[in-house]
Design a protein around this motif. Structure first.
Motif, short mmCIF file in Angstrom:
data_model
loop_
_atom_site.label_atom_id
_atom_site.label_comp_id
_atom_site.label_asym_id
_atom_site.label_seq_id
_atom_site.Cartn_x
_atom_site.Cartn_y
_atom_site.Cartn_z
N THR A 225 0.84 -1.19 0.00
CA THR A 225 0.00 0.00 0.00
C THR A 225 0.88 1.24 0.00
O THR A 225 2.10 1.15 0.07
N ASN B 282 -2.58 -6.14 -8.52
CA ASN B 282 -3.77 -5.40 -8.14
C ASN B 282 -3.50 -4.34 -7.08
O ASN B 282 -4.16 -3.30 -7.05
N TYR B 283 -2.53 -4.59 -6.21
CA TYR B 283 -2.16 -3.55 -5.25
C TYR B 283 -1.63 -2.33 -5.99
O TYR B 283 -1.94 -1.18 -5.66
N ARG C 48 -4.28 -0.43 -7.66
CA ARG C 48 -5.01 0.29 -6.63
C ARG C 48 -4.27 1.58 -6.26
O ARG C 48 -4.87 2.64 -6.11
N THR D 15 -4.62 4.13 -8.98
CA THR D 15 -5.94 4.73 -9.05
C THR D 15 -6.18 5.72 -7.92
O THR D 15 -6.73 6.79 -8.13
N LEU E 92 -8.45 0.47 -11.09
CA LEU E 92 -9.12 -0.57 -10.33
C LEU E 92 -10.15 0.10 -9.42
O LEU E 92 -9.86 1.13 -8.84
N ILE E 93 -11.31 -0.49 -9.33
CA ILE E 93 -12.38 -0.09 -8.42
C ILE E 93 -13.08 1.20 -8.85
O ILE E 93 -14.29 1.20 -9.00
N GLY F 261 -16.11 -2.93 -7.98
CA GLY F 261 -16.03 -1.51 -7.69
C GLY F 261 -17.39 -0.85 -7.54
O GLY F 261 -17.49 0.33 -7.27
N HIS G 39 -18.01 0.71 -4.02
CA HIS G 39 -16.95 1.53 -3.44
C HIS G 39 -17.58 2.64 -2.60
O HIS G 39 -18.45 3.35 -3.08
N ARG H 150 -7.11 -4.74 4.45
CA ARG H 150 -7.07 -5.62 3.29
C ARG H 150 -7.86 -6.89 3.59
O ARG H 150 -7.45 -7.73 4.37
N PHE I 240 -9.90 -9.27 -1.57
CA PHE I 240 -9.12 -8.46 -2.52
C PHE I 240 -8.06 -9.33 -3.21
O PHE I 240 -7.80 -9.19 -4.39
N ASP J 272 -14.07 -3.66 -2.65
CA ASP J 272 -14.28 -2.32 -3.20
C ASP J 272 -13.96 -1.21 -2.20
O ASP J 272 -13.65 -0.09 -2.59
#
Lengths: 531, 311
Positions: free
Chosen positions: A58, A108-109, A112, A115, A130-131, A205, A208, A493, A497, A530
């Motif tokens: 993250t 995917n992290y 994320r 985004t 993503l999301i 998503g 979210h 998390r 996910f 999400d």
């Protein structure tokens, strides 16, 4: 326990750290800075050679204090409650190297982080957001500190590029986000050849809610409530993980009785959801006897929860420094007796179910994921154990009172199909029933919450992480505080996910009528993904 | 008198069919430790749907609009043509086995067309699956009726029903085999377990439900009603051709009353059998269904072979 002998631990983790690393210790978390050019080497070594499991990746926006964004790569030392977290600082730049080709589960992290923070992972294999969807302005990055959480955004239009399969006779089925049943919203794009799935791409998503941003602004009490709503069916596990991180930051030692109560409630949550899941799996094959009885057993658990805590989902039980609800002697006896009855009931239902050839025929060989996929995607929890990933946070990084109850072997299966995930749940139900009974016998007398909890002082500019084995799999929390000791970043998390990325693989080469069953056997949280 | 019988023949199936659905659902609920809805709930559902507004896709053609009427009319005509509890009287020219089988096929044909008509992916695969199943079921269906026709020496359903009562014991095995084959076809054609799950909400697993997913309001009511009719038609055929105990031999009051009494018991037993089946087994994986339909066909081929060896 949480506060191990620090020197001993330090020695042990030296073997995992690069030489001349400038390590900073935050309780059981060792952090050290790595330059952007070296991070691939370090992460590759920790993950691929030393076989540490990656917990999360993250970012934090620390431009105000340090003038930089930081990106964190959290690893766990197996068998110890100790975590290693290299990080990179991005000063005067928004570019960071993508490690997705090195460790696929990082993809995917990184998407994320791209985004939500507007940082750019160079050479990332999949550059799509993503999301956040295409109606969201692409130049707004909600997790940056200069983004005001109440900002009203202009709606924009755009197009999302699904992965496309071309060829004669290939057609697409778009499913969702609204489904015929009462489930959470998510879109699935199937590319089909006849009845077989050639490719399956989930797109999420739709739920979210900006939870990560909300964690930055809500009061501490409301933060706990928010953590209970990250994924409503895992209320207790999520709030437990969150409370544990805050307890570390505040240096609180939770009373023993509270640790036992947390163990008991966490297992009650697991039981309710596993009963619901085995019922739902059977229901999706059309085996309605099993379906109806699964829901019935779940409901019995929910009613026990309500009777004991006034909340069917065990909400408002966890708090910083302990739990709010004690179990008196008669409640303990009631729980113990009820669970014995439920255990008998459960075994009767399962005996009938396992006698049904038509049910087993549907479960076996359906939705297989390989161990290789599970390792690449970092598949967690029930889905991981069903293909032989021998990991259970309760055993590997014990929290609450799990170190003091007998956990035995982690149940694993090898087939990785729907049946394996079904069998893992059955084994875990039996184990959970034992854990609760054992905890009820061993629970010591005493306080259930730390005294003087009102004046809570968190360490300044500190970081804390905590893992809890929710019923789906491992829930990880990463919490950071700023220079004033206020919580500046929370990243919850949910195991979903991570596990969503394995679903596409599980669906491959199966027939479309089996997909709902496969999806149910994973039973992932949409809202937990999400956020 | 004939007019009177005709009217009863015409209205009997649509009037009773929702009740059968209600009874099956009630028995299933009880078997699953649930309370279940009232057995008259399907009537209320149809009534409710008949009063609802419709949404029809802009892309829908006349096929989509007319299909519910065609499908419903098909079940009315077939329901009128089959032996229920009256013996054969003049005028039943539509009671030939071929007529019944292929009139029902017209309904299936239009339903499958309507499924693909709106261009929705669900309707498309629903129709594709339905055609796969019904093409394979047709052989078993025809041959099971043919077995009985060969024994009775007539292809008229009323004649078969009347003759069946005096069938000798030597035909026990062929009739049993033919019924086995017929029952599999019954489950396939009426979208019951293990072919289809009438109670599912999972759009990806549907067969019959996927085809009618785009219908709403009155047209949906007709489709649901027609599906109930079809189920009753198959149960009536099963009850009266293979187990013709008490089937009316003349139109006297005593004979007809007895016939009705036996008929209702038989239909109730069929409902019970379907409900028990649906509560105790899981739905089969789609690609296992052709095997099952093939078994139905084999049963009937063996039955016909046996008949010739007996004769």
């Amino acid at each position: 326990m949480l506060f191990c002998n620090t020197n001993m631990i330090k020695e042990k983790i030296q073997s995992y750290l690069p030489k001349n690393a400038n390590v900073e210790y935050h309780d059981n978390l060792a952090i050290f800075e790595v330059s952007s050019t070296q991070i691939a080497e370090i992460v590759g070594e920790l993950h691929n050679q030393k076989k540490l499991s990656l917990k999360l990746v993250t970012a934090t926006d620390e431009r105000k204090e340090k003038g930089a964004f930081k990106i964190w790569y959290l690893f766990a030392v197996p068998g110890d409650n100790f975590f290693i977290c290299p990080f990179i600082e991005l000063k005067n730049t928004t570019d960071f190297p993508s490690l997705a080709n090195l460790v696929p589960e990082i993809l995917n992290y990184e998407r994320r982080i791209q985004t939500f923070f507007g940082l750019v992972a160079t050479d990332i294999p999949d550059n799509r957001p993503l999301i956040l969807h295409e109606n969201y302005p692409s130049n707004v990055f909600p997790l940056r500190k200069d983004f005001e959480w109440k900002t009203k955004l202009k709606e924009v239009t755009g197009k999302y590029e699904f992965q496309e399969v071309k060829g004669e006779g290939i057609y697409e089925i778009p499913v969702g986000p609204i489904h015929a049943g009462i489930i959470e919203p998510g879109h699935f794009r199937f590319s089909m050849a006849g009845e077989s799935i050639v490719q399956l791409e989930p797109r999420l998503g739709y739920v979210h809610k900006g939870s990560e941003k909300l964690f930055e602004v809500l009061s501490l009490e409301n933060k706990i409530r928010l953590s209970e709503k990250i994924s409503g069916d895992s209320s207790f596990s999520h709030s437990l993980a969150f409370c544990q991180t805050i307890e570390k930051l505040a240096g609180i030692e939770v009373p023993k009785r509270a640790l036992y109560l947390r163990t008991i409630f966490a297992e009650l949550e697991r039981l309710a959801n596993h009963f619901g899941d085995i019922g739902a799996i059977m229901m999706d094959t059309g085996f309605s006897f099993g379906g109806a009885n699964g829901s019935r057993l779940r409901e019995m658990m929910m009613q026990i929860n309500e009777k004991l805590t006034k909340s069917r989902f065990l909400r408002s039980v966890n708090t910083i420094g302990g739990v709010k609800k004690d179990l008196n002697k008669s409640e303990q006896d009631y729980l113990s007796k009820e669970l014995i009855k439920i255990a008998k009931d459960f075994e009767e239902v399962i005996a009938i179910a396992e006698d049904s050839a038509s049910l087993l025929n549907r479960l076996k060989g359906t939705g297989i994921i390989s161990l290789e996929v599970a390792n690449n995607q970092g598949t967690l929890g029930v889905a991981g154990r069903a293909v032989g990933v021998k990991h259970d946070t309760r055993v590997d990084h014990p929290y609450a009172a799990y170190a003091e109850v007998s956990m035995g072997q982690i149940p694993v299966e090898e087939e990785g199909d729907v049946n394996a995930r079904f069998q893992i749940r059955l084994k875990e139900i039996r184990k959970s029933l034992e854990i609760v009974q054992e905890s009820l016998q061993k629970i010591p007398e005493g306080e259930i919450i730390v005294a003087n909890i009102t004046s809570l002082i968190l360490q300044k500019s500190a970081y804390a992480v905590s893992m809890v084995e929710g019923w789906r799999g491992e829930i990880s929390y990463f919490v950071a505080t700023d220079a004033q000791g206020n919580i500046s970043r929370v990243f919850p998390r949910d195991p979903s996910f991570v596990n969503w990325s394995a679903l596409g693989e599980a669906g491959l080469n199966n027939i479309v009528p089996d997909f709902p069953l496969i999806n149910k056997s994973f039973n992932m949280s949409y809202t937990g993904n999400d956020l | 008198m004939s007019i009177f019988i005709w009217i009863i023949q015409l209205f009997f199936v649509p009037a009773l069919s929702p009740l059968c659905i209600g009874i099956i659902r009630k028995i299933k609920a009880k078997l699953q430790n649930r309370q279940g809805a009232n057995i008259f709930q399907p009537y209320r559902d149809i009534w409710k749907l008949l009063h609802k507004d419709e949404v029809i896709s802009n892309d829908a053609s006349w096929v989509f609009r007319f299909t519910p009427y065609i499908v419903f009319a098909v079940t009315l005509v077939v329901g009128f043509s089959i032996p229920i509890f009256f013996p054969r009287i003049a005028g039943f020219v539509t009671s030939d086995i071929l007529f019944v089988v292929y009139t029902l096929a017209i309904g299936t044909f239009f339903m499958a067309l309507a499924g693909v008509d709106t261009g929705s992916a669900f309707g498309g695969f629903g129709s594709s699956r339905e055609m796969t199943i019904s093409a394979l079921a047709e052989g078993g269906f025809i041959f099971s009726l043919l077995t009985m026709a060969l024994i009775a020496g007539s292809s008229n359903l009323f004649d078969i029903a009347s003759f069946s009562q005096s069938i000798g014991g030597q035909y026990f095995l062929p009739v049993l085999l033919a019924f086995g084959g017929f029952f599999i076809v019954l489950l396939a054609e009426t979208a019951r377990f293990p072919f289809d799950n009438p109670a599912t909400h999972l759009e990806l697993t549907m067969v019959h439900e996927a085809m009618i997913l785009e219908f709403s309001g009155k047209r949906l009511a007709l489709m649901e009603w027609a599906a109930a009719n079809k189920l009753l038609i198959f149960m009536v055929l099963g009850a009266n051709l293979f187990f013709p105990f008490g089937f009316g031999t003349d139109v006297g009051l005593a004979s007809i009353s007895l016939s009705i009494f036996y008929f209702l018991i038989k239909i109730f037993l069929f409902c019970g059998a379907i409900a028990v089946l649906e509560s105790t087994i899981a739905k089969f994986r789609f690609f296992r269904l052709p095997d099952l339909l093939f078994i139905s066909f084999i049963f009937n081929v063996v039955a016909i072979g046996l008949i010739y060896s007996i004769k």
